[in-house]
Write an enzyme that holds these catalytic residues in place. Structure first.
Site, short mmCIF file in Angstrom:
data_model
loop_
_atom_site.label_atom_id
_atom_site.label_comp_id
_atom_site.label_asym_id
_atom_site.label_seq_id
_atom_site.Cartn_x
_atom_site.Cartn_y
_atom_site.Cartn_z
N GLN A 56 90.92 3.27 91.17
CA GLN A 56 91.94 3.09 90.48
C GLN A 56 92.74 1.81 90.58
O GLN A 56 94.14 1.77 90.84
CB GLN A 56 93.04 4.25 90.49
CG GLN A 56 92.14 5.66 89.98
CD GLN A 56 93.22 6.64 89.98
OE1 GLN A 56 94.21 6.60 90.16
NE2 GLN A 56 92.37 7.64 89.93
N CYS A 57 92.21 0.79 90.65
CA CYS A 57 92.56 -0.60 91.31
C CYS A 57 92.40 -1.50 90.16
O CYS A 57 91.37 -1.69 89.52
CB CYS A 57 91.92 -0.91 92.65
SG CYS A 57 92.39 -2.65 93.40
N GLY A 58 93.16 -2.74 90.17
CA GLY A 58 93.09 -3.84 89.32
C GLY A 58 91.44 -4.56 89.75
O GLY A 58 91.06 -5.12 88.72
N THR A 84 88.95 -2.67 90.62
CA THR A 84 87.80 -1.86 90.50
C THR A 84 86.55 -2.40 89.64
O THR A 84 85.52 -2.05 89.88
CB THR A 84 88.31 -0.59 89.93
OG1 THR A 84 89.28 0.15 90.56
CG2 THR A 84 87.10 0.54 89.59
#
Length: 160
Positions: free
Chosen positions: A35-37, A39
């Site tokens: 759930q990361c930018g 990803t």
């Protein structure tokens, strides 16, 4: 002398994996998050794996929830997400800490071998360590480095 191949890690399926099994391969060790930018880097990481696996390259993914709680899921959820959203086929491991006193020994060692912008600490998800066939850390890349931009460095370490 210590190398990356001296460590053991738990696979995302809960099995102990001796990293010595990767001896002779070029490896890109990455701390990941779902759930990361960053990803979407799973896609290009899988492309690198697809391109170079037959020549002796492997990506080793280590989910980490230390940065903004961006990997909250259980291992089975992480595995399902990676495969369904990005077609990940490279080895994934159980969630680890990469910073602090509870950091996985592999990451403690990787950080001691190649310092980053924060010295020994890892700044964020998708920090990458390029490891040669003998298990030595060749280079460290920050989160913003696209996996595609690492291709030339990988090729330089691969046979023929």
């Amino acid at each position: 002398m210590t190398t990356a191949w001296d460590f053991t890690a738990t696979t995302i399926d809960g099995l102990d994996q001796h990293l010595a099994d990767y001896r002779g391969k070029v490896a890109l060790v990455v701390n990941t998050a779902s759930q990361c930018g960053f990803t979407p880097q799973y896609g290009p990481l899988q492309e690198l794996y697809d391109t170079y696996a037959e020549r002796g390259f492997v990506v080793l993914g280590f989910p980490c929830d230390q940065f903004g709680g961006q990997e909250p899921g259980a291992e089975d959820e992480i595995a399902t997400f990676c495969e369904s959203q990005f077609g990940v086929q490279f080895p994934m491991f159980s969630k680890v800490d990469v910073n602090g006193s509870g950091a996985h020994p592999l990451f403690q060692w990787l950080k001691s071998e190649k310092k980053g912008i924060l010295g020994g600490a890892i700044k964020w998800n998708f920090t990458k360590f390029l490891v040669d066939p003998d298990g030595n850390v060749v280079k460290r890349y920050g989160s913003t480095t696209s996996p595609k931009d690492i291709a030339a460095d990988i090729e330089a370490l691969l046979p023929g």
